[in-house]
Every structure is written in structure tokens, then in C-alpha cells.
Motif scaffolding. Sequence first.
Motif, PDB file in Angstrom:
ATOM      1  N   UNK A   5      49.872  42.199  40.249  1.00 20.11           N
ATOM      2  CA  UNK A   5      48.670  41.964  41.045  1.00 20.11           C
ATOM      3  C   UNK A   5      48.021  40.648  40.634  1.00 20.11           C
ATOM      4  N   UNK A   6      47.292  40.088  41.567  1.00 16.70           N
ATOM      5  CA  UNK A   6      46.500  38.891  41.285  1.00 16.70           C
ATOM      6  C   UNK A   6      45.369  38.816  42.299  1.00 16.70           C
ATOM      7  N   UNK A   7      44.399  37.945  42.013  1.00 15.70           N
ATOM      8  CA  UNK A   7      43.358  37.671  42.986  1.00 15.70           C
ATOM      9  C   UNK A   7      42.034  38.356  42.739  1.00 15.70           C
ATOM     10  N   UNK A   8      41.924  39.143  41.695  1.00 10.86           N
ATOM     11  CA  UNK A   8      40.642  39.755  41.409  1.00 10.86           C
ATOM     12  C   UNK A   8      39.630  38.722  40.955  1.00 10.86           C
ATOM     13  N   UNK A  17      36.993  39.243  49.235  1.00 13.83           N
ATOM     14  CA  UNK A  17      37.984  38.924  48.214  1.00 13.83           C
ATOM     15  C   UNK A  17      39.324  39.460  48.699  1.00 13.83           C
ATOM     16  N   UNK A  18      40.401  38.771  48.352  1.00 16.85           N
ATOM     17  CA  UNK A  18      41.723  39.267  48.677  1.00 16.85           C
ATOM     18  C   UNK A  18      42.534  39.396  47.396  1.00 16.85           C
ATOM     19  N   UNK A  19      43.075  40.576  47.181  1.00 14.23           N
ATOM     20  CA  UNK A  19      43.965  40.792  46.050  1.00 14.23           C
ATOM     21  C   UNK A  19      45.395  40.895  46.559  1.00 14.23           C
ATOM     22  N   UNK A  20      46.328  40.467  45.726  1.00 15.35           N
ATOM     23  CA  UNK A  20      47.734  40.419  46.109  1.00 15.35           C
ATOM     24  C   UNK A  20      48.572  41.257  45.162  1.00 15.35           C
ATOM     25  N   UNK A  21      49.691  41.716  45.690  1.00 15.05           N
ATOM     26  CA  UNK A  21      50.636  42.479  44.881  1.00 15.05           C
ATOM     27  C   UNK A  21      52.042  42.003  45.233  1.00 15.05           C
ATOM     28  N   UNK A  22      52.669  41.335  44.298  1.00 11.74           N
ATOM     29  CA  UNK A  22      54.036  40.882  44.517  1.00 11.74           C
ATOM     30  C   UNK A  22      54.993  41.937  43.977  1.00 11.74           C
ATOM     31  N   UNK A 114      51.468  48.440  39.086  1.00  9.17           N
ATOM     32  CA  UNK A 114      51.156  47.138  38.537  1.00  9.17           C
ATOM     33  C   UNK A 114      50.185  47.265  37.378  1.00  9.17           C
ATOM     34  N   UNK A 115      49.834  46.122  36.807  1.00  4.50           N
ATOM     35  CA  UNK A 115      48.990  46.117  35.616  1.00  4.50           C
ATOM     36  C   UNK A 115      47.506  46.187  35.950  1.00  4.50           C
ATOM     37  N   UNK A 116      47.156  45.951  37.197  1.00  5.18           N
ATOM     38  CA  UNK A 116      45.759  46.012  37.620  1.00  5.18           C
ATOM     39  C   UNK A 116      45.070  44.669  37.588  1.00  5.18           C
ATOM     40  N   UNK A 117      44.077  44.525  38.448  1.00  2.81           N
ATOM     41  CA  UNK A 117      43.254  43.322  38.481  1.00  2.81           C
ATOM     42  C   UNK A 117      41.797  43.736  38.688  1.00  2.81           C
ATOM     43  N   UNK A 118      40.897  43.116  37.925  1.00  4.13           N
ATOM     44  CA  UNK A 118      39.489  43.502  37.949  1.00  4.13           C
ATOM     45  C   UNK A 118      38.780  42.868  39.145  1.00  4.13           C
ATOM     46  N   UNK A 119      38.055  43.708  39.863  1.00  8.33           N
ATOM     47  CA  UNK A 119      37.175  43.248  40.942  1.00  8.33           C
ATOM     48  C   UNK A 119      35.762  43.675  40.577  1.00  8.33           C
ATOM     49  N   UNK A 120      34.867  42.706  40.507  1.00  6.34           N
ATOM     50  CA  UNK A 120      33.476  42.983  40.172  1.00  6.34           C
ATOM     51  C   UNK A 120      32.583  42.463  41.283  1.00  6.34           C
ATOM     52  N   UNK A 121      31.739  43.348  41.817  1.00  6.36           N
ATOM     53  CA  UNK A 121      30.821  42.977  42.891  1.00  6.36           C
ATOM     54  C   UNK A 121      29.406  43.046  42.346  1.00  6.36           C
TER      55      UNK A 121
END
Length: 123
Positions: A5-8, A17-22, A114-121
Motif C-alpha cells: 500500500x501507499x498514499x496515506x 486522498x487516494x491510497x494505492x495497493x500494488x 498488505x502492511x497498511x498505510x496511515x490515513x489521518x483526517x
Amino acid sequence: LQLVESGGGLVQSGGSLRVSCEASGFTKDDYAIGWFRQAPGKARERVACWGQGSSTYADSVKDRFTISRDNAKNTVYLQMNSLKPEDTAVYYCAVDTPMPRFFPTSVKEYDYWGQGTQVTVSS
């Protein structure tokens, strides 16, 4: 077999926000992919899932989040609009393979994470 994952990041309330998962190593079109999130002290919950050409969303994110795929890049995206502070969490993508007949809903139905990505609002 790998999910990355990426994009957090940090975004203000109402923002996007857009997060991605390859996804690498999976048989093409033979898996469902879900997006989950987990906030501190809470259970991991599924927010969206794509499988068999269609998608489904949790009520809490319906009409705000959209899952999409770029097959050429083996990447799945989660576009998040009108974000709220309660959307703050670690976001994970997960794969259920082979392709299930029905949308997998629970954590245990998914085979790879995946390993996860942090999203903070922020409010």
C-alpha cells in the motif's frame, strides 16, 4: 505474492486522498480485493471490496469512497472524498484468492494482506 500500500497521509476534514495497493504474483482476474481499516482500539472493518467486475462498500463510506483498478499496473485504488475525522485509521488492502462467488466480508476470508498505510483526517 505481495501487496504494497501507499498514499496515506494527513488531510483536513472534507478533503480527499487516494491510497494505492500494488498486487504482485497473483493470477490475473482470479482474486477479490478488499480495503479494510483499523482505528486504535477498534476491530478491523472492511470498507470496500472489488470482485467479479463489481464493487461493494460499507454504509459508512458509501458515496464517498470509490474502489478502482488499473490492470496494466496491477494496482487497486481507493479514492476517498469528503473525509471525516472518523475515517482516521490504518488502511489495509487484502486479497481473497481464488475469486470467490460472493464478496468476502470478514477478515478471515482474506488470504493475503498488505502492511497498511496511515490515513489521518484532522478536524
